[in-house]
Design a protein around this motif. Sequence first.
Motif, PDB file in Angstrom:
ATOM      1  N   ARG A 164       0.415  -1.108   0.357  1.00 14.63           N
ATOM      2  CA  ARG A 164      -0.235  -0.207  -0.429  1.00 14.63           C
ATOM      3  C   ARG A 164       1.259   0.789  -0.349  1.00 14.63           C
ATOM      4  O   ARG A 164       0.590   2.471  -0.319  1.00 14.63           O
ATOM      5  CB  ARG A 164      -1.199  -0.161   1.081  1.00 14.63           C
ATOM      6  N   ASN A 165       1.237   1.575   0.500  1.00 16.91           N
ATOM      7  CA  ASN A 165       3.007   2.306   0.467  1.00 16.91           C
ATOM      8  C   ASN A 165       3.936   2.574  -0.492  1.00 16.91           C
ATOM      9  O   ASN A 165       3.957   3.663  -1.697  1.00 16.91           O
ATOM     10  CB  ASN A 165       3.857   1.675   1.767  1.00 16.91           C
ATOM     11  N   PHE A 166       3.929   1.365  -1.269  1.00 16.60           N
ATOM     12  CA  PHE A 166       4.424   1.698  -1.745  1.00 16.60           C
ATOM     13  C   PHE A 166       3.170   2.352  -3.235  1.00 16.60           C
ATOM     14  O   PHE A 166       3.899   3.228  -4.154  1.00 16.60           O
ATOM     15  CB  PHE A 166       5.446   0.464  -2.753  1.00 16.60           C
ATOM     16  N   TYR A 167       2.420   1.702  -3.375  1.00 16.44           N
ATOM     17  CA  TYR A 167       1.469   1.656  -4.324  1.00 16.44           C
ATOM     18  C   TYR A 167       1.193   3.973  -4.354  1.00 16.44           C
ATOM     19  O   TYR A 167       0.870   4.105  -5.205  1.00 16.44           O
ATOM     20  CB  TYR A 167      -0.093   1.697  -4.364  1.00 16.44           C
ATOM     21  N   ILE A 168       1.046   3.839  -2.895  1.00 18.09           N
ATOM     22  CA  ILE A 168       1.334   5.666  -2.957  1.00 18.09           C
ATOM     23  C   ILE A 168       1.259   7.007  -3.328  1.00 18.09           C
ATOM     24  O   ILE A 168       1.931   7.511  -3.706  1.00 18.09           O
ATOM     25  CB  ILE A 168       0.562   5.815  -1.397  1.00 18.09           C
ATOM     26  N   LEU A 169       3.113   5.865  -2.620  1.00 22.27           N
ATOM     27  CA  LEU A 169       4.424   6.726  -2.607  1.00 22.27           C
ATOM     28  C   LEU A 169       5.055   6.850  -4.511  1.00 22.27           C
ATOM     29  O   LEU A 169       5.108   7.998  -5.155  1.00 22.27           O
ATOM     30  CB  LEU A 169       5.466   6.273  -2.306  1.00 22.27           C
ATOM     31  N   LEU A 212       3.468  -7.907  -9.995  1.00 23.69           N
ATOM     32  CA  LEU A 212       4.587  -7.418 -10.184  1.00 23.69           C
ATOM     33  C   LEU A 212       4.029  -6.184 -11.338  1.00 23.69           C
ATOM     34  O   LEU A 212       4.561  -5.351 -11.966  1.00 23.69           O
ATOM     35  CB  LEU A 212       5.220  -8.318 -10.580  1.00 23.69           C
ATOM     36  N   VAL A 213       3.316  -6.732 -12.330  1.00 21.07           N
ATOM     37  CA  VAL A 213       2.729  -5.931 -13.392  1.00 21.07           C
ATOM     38  C   VAL A 213       1.922  -4.543 -13.632  1.00 21.07           C
ATOM     39  O   VAL A 213       2.794  -4.344 -13.690  1.00 21.07           O
ATOM     40  CB  VAL A 213       1.518  -6.941 -13.950  1.00 21.07           C
ATOM     41  N   PRO A 214       1.055  -4.391 -12.645  1.00 20.34           N
ATOM     42  CA  PRO A 214       0.805  -3.526 -12.493  1.00 20.34           C
ATOM     43  C   PRO A 214       1.704  -2.638 -12.037  1.00 20.34           C
ATOM     44  O   PRO A 214       1.667  -1.130 -11.598  1.00 20.34           O
ATOM     45  CB  PRO A 214      -0.544  -3.078 -11.611  1.00 20.34           C
ATOM     46  N   ALA A 215       2.419  -2.371 -10.806  1.00 21.89           N
ATOM     47  CA  ALA A 215       4.230  -2.107 -10.134  1.00 21.89           C
ATOM     48  C   ALA A 215       5.128  -1.560 -11.329  1.00 21.89           C
ATOM     49  O   ALA A 215       5.509  -0.268 -11.252  1.00 21.89           O
ATOM     50  CB  ALA A 215       4.461  -3.037  -8.637  1.00 21.89           C
ATOM     51  N   SER A 216       4.993  -2.712 -12.236  1.00 22.38           N
ATOM     52  CA  SER A 216       6.052  -2.420 -13.835  1.00 22.38           C
ATOM     53  C   SER A 216       5.591  -1.485 -14.023  1.00 22.38           C
ATOM     54  O   SER A 216       6.508  -0.225 -14.756  1.00 22.38           O
ATOM     55  CB  SER A 216       6.135  -4.058 -14.440  1.00 22.38           C
ATOM     56  N   MET A 217       4.066  -1.616 -14.167  1.00 27.85           N
ATOM     57  CA  MET A 217       3.307   0.116 -14.767  1.00 27.85           C
ATOM     58  C   MET A 217       4.065   1.278 -14.819  1.00 27.85           C
ATOM     59  O   MET A 217       4.406   2.217 -15.091  1.00 27.85           O
ATOM     60  CB  MET A 217       1.786  -0.407 -15.469  1.00 27.85           C
ATOM     61  N   ILE A 218       3.630   1.326 -14.044  1.00 27.83           N
ATOM     62  CA  ILE A 218       3.578   3.248 -12.875  1.00 27.83           C
ATOM     63  C   ILE A 218       5.124   3.240 -13.042  1.00 27.83           C
ATOM     64  O   ILE A 218       5.594   4.135 -13.197  1.00 27.83           O
ATOM     65  CB  ILE A 218       3.600   2.873 -11.294  1.00 27.83           C
ATOM     66  N   MET A 219       6.426   2.090 -12.133  1.00 28.50           N
ATOM     67  CA  MET A 219       7.516   2.734 -12.165  1.00 28.50           C
ATOM     68  C   MET A 219       8.118   2.689 -13.969  1.00 28.50           C
ATOM     69  O   MET A 219       9.174   3.520 -14.308  1.00 28.50           O
ATOM     70  CB  MET A 219       8.709   1.308 -11.762  1.00 28.50           C
ATOM     71  N   ILE A 231      11.394  -4.770  -4.876  1.00 23.78           N
ATOM     72  CA  ILE A 231      10.368  -3.691  -4.354  1.00 23.78           C
ATOM     73  C   ILE A 231       9.502  -4.578  -3.528  1.00 23.78           C
ATOM     74  O   ILE A 231       9.236  -4.995  -2.743  1.00 23.78           O
ATOM     75  CB  ILE A 231       9.774  -2.114  -4.773  1.00 23.78           C
ATOM     76  N   VAL A 232       8.567  -5.304  -4.757  1.00 24.66           N
ATOM     77  CA  VAL A 232       7.378  -5.890  -4.104  1.00 24.66           C
ATOM     78  C   VAL A 232       6.958  -7.328  -3.956  1.00 24.66           C
ATOM     79  O   VAL A 232       6.181  -8.218  -4.072  1.00 24.66           O
ATOM     80  CB  VAL A 232       6.492  -5.197  -5.338  1.00 24.66           C
ATOM     81  N   GLY A 233       8.172  -8.126  -4.960  1.00 28.02           N
ATOM     82  CA  GLY A 233       8.246  -9.655  -4.991  1.00 28.02           C
ATOM     83  C   GLY A 233       7.971  -9.545  -6.054  1.00 28.02           C
ATOM     84  O   GLY A 233       8.103  -9.163  -6.971  1.00 28.02           O
ATOM     85  N   THR A 234       7.899 -11.374  -6.494  1.00 28.80           N
ATOM     86  CA  THR A 234       7.839 -12.098  -7.574  1.00 28.80           C
ATOM     87  C   THR A 234       6.325 -12.098  -8.328  1.00 28.80           C
ATOM     88  O   THR A 234       6.510 -13.007  -9.582  1.00 28.80           O
ATOM     89  CB  THR A 234       9.135 -13.178  -7.564  1.00 28.80           C
ATOM     90  N   ASP A 235       5.410 -12.228  -6.994  1.00 30.34           N
ATOM     91  CA  ASP A 235       4.047 -12.106  -7.144  1.00 30.34           C
ATOM     92  C   ASP A 235       4.052 -11.285  -8.485  1.00 30.34           C
ATOM     93  O   ASP A 235       3.742 -10.031  -8.145  1.00 30.34           O
ATOM     94  CB  ASP A 235       2.958 -11.874  -6.980  1.00 30.34           C
ATOM     95  N   ASN A 236       3.176 -11.525  -9.723  1.00 32.34           N
ATOM     96  CA  ASN A 236       3.250 -10.961 -11.101  1.00 32.34           C
ATOM     97  C   ASN A 236       1.698 -10.611 -10.817  1.00 32.34           C
ATOM     98  O   ASN A 236       1.123  -9.536 -11.491  1.00 32.34           O
ATOM     99  CB  ASN A 236       2.744 -11.915 -11.946  1.00 32.34           C
ATOM    100  N   LYS A 237       1.006 -10.519  -9.785  1.00 34.66           N
ATOM    101  CA  LYS A 237      -0.453  -9.744  -9.090  1.00 34.66           C
ATOM    102  C   LYS A 237       0.238  -8.472  -8.675  1.00 34.66           C
ATOM    103  O   LYS A 237      -0.766  -7.560  -9.204  1.00 34.66           O
ATOM    104  CB  LYS A 237      -0.931 -10.690  -8.045  1.00 34.66           C
ATOM    105  N   THR A 265       4.722   9.919  -6.725  1.00 31.15           N
ATOM    106  CA  THR A 265       5.936  10.962  -7.754  1.00 31.15           C
ATOM    107  C   THR A 265       5.494  10.966  -8.373  1.00 31.15           C
ATOM    108  O   THR A 265       6.628  11.634  -9.646  1.00 31.15           O
ATOM    109  CB  THR A 265       7.040   9.092  -7.234  1.00 31.15           C
ATOM    110  N   LEU A 266       4.364   9.382  -9.544  1.00 34.54           N
ATOM    111  CA  LEU A 266       4.337  10.250 -11.079  1.00 34.54           C
ATOM    112  C   LEU A 266       4.301  11.405 -10.960  1.00 34.54           C
ATOM    113  O   LEU A 266       3.886  11.861 -12.124  1.00 34.54           O
ATOM    114  CB  LEU A 266       3.856   8.265 -10.853  1.00 34.54           C
ATOM    115  N   PHE A 267       2.882  11.684 -10.409  1.00 27.70           N
ATOM    116  CA  PHE A 267       2.187  12.685 -10.422  1.00 27.70           C
ATOM    117  C   PHE A 267       3.280  14.124 -10.251  1.00 27.70           C
ATOM    118  O   PHE A 267       2.739  14.856 -11.745  1.00 27.70           O
ATOM    119  CB  PHE A 267       0.987  12.986  -9.696  1.00 27.70           C
ATOM    120  N   VAL A 268       4.216  14.065  -9.848  1.00 23.77           N
ATOM    121  CA  VAL A 268       4.713  14.961  -9.694  1.00 23.77           C
ATOM    122  C   VAL A 268       6.163  15.585 -10.470  1.00 23.77           C
ATOM    123  O   VAL A 268       6.354  16.707 -11.452  1.00 23.77           O
ATOM    124  CB  VAL A 268       6.005  15.250  -8.615  1.00 23.77           C
TER     125      VAL A 268
END
Length: 337
Positions: free
Chosen positions: A10-15, A283-290, A275-281, A19-22
Amino acid sequence: MVKDRRKMLRNFYILSSLTLFVLIIAAICIGRYTIAPQDVLHALINPDSFSNQTIPVVVQEVRIPRVLLALVVGAGIAVSGAALQATFGNPLVSEHILGVSSGASFGAALGIITIGTTLGSQALAVLFAFIAMYLTYIIAKRRGRITVLMLVLSGIITSAVFESGVALIKYFADPKNELPAITFWLMGSLAGPSKETIIRTMPSILISIFVIYKYRWQLNLLSLDDEEATSLGVNVKRARIIIIFFTTVIVAAIVSIAGIISFVGLIVPHFTRMIVGTDNKHLVPASMIMGGVFMLITDTLARSLTGSEIPLSIISSLLGVPFFIYLLRRTGGILDD
């Protein structure tokens, strides 16, 4: 333990979202023509209030389309890399592994010297990207079966063929006009695409990203042995073909409008995995953001560091090579948890 992980995610997605917005605001403001944040807001809400229409035009016609393009390109390449790494069970795999990028590069270079129009070059880039994917598939198929090793080796062979083709085209190209165009395009840039090109290309990229997102559950199983994945109810062949097809669509579309952008599909998914681990549940959305974050930073640096725009692959390679060396020495090319 589970609660701590949920809190971390949750903290990762918020941060990362903040960051993306800024970065989006910063990318709109920063450039050779610097614009204050309040002027950006006024240009969006009330553009007619400016006596000089330069700021509204730059914001609405140049910066915002380019920022949106950077977000989609970064997310697309990153999610393609993450999907292929999970499919092949190897963190050193990227979107170039199937020869798609090389095929698209050959098609675009061929279009530059034969057709001479942007639309024609893009069409040939997409066409040869799929030809490259098909050749890789045919070469890898042995006795009706395709192994991951054969697919990777076939991709290397296909890439070598099309890279030789690009070199041959550059050799015969007009050194005054065609050769510089091919060379600069191959190094990657978001400066070239028009709004019409972006609108025409975006749907295929976004739809493909959505399909891979929907398959993120099966990606966890595809990283297992084929026998294990099959025993758990996954049609390995079908799922693998779907992932390869839609990653090809993403890469082909991106290469056709922006050229080759190196290392994004390699380093972004792995950095995100740390950061989020190997679970693609996740990893996939987090990779989009990053991926969007990385591409915004890269593109902003490319167009603002010097008076003339630096090709994206130069910036992304300078950022990616040190991480690639670290990744290679740390993992030895093996995907672990």
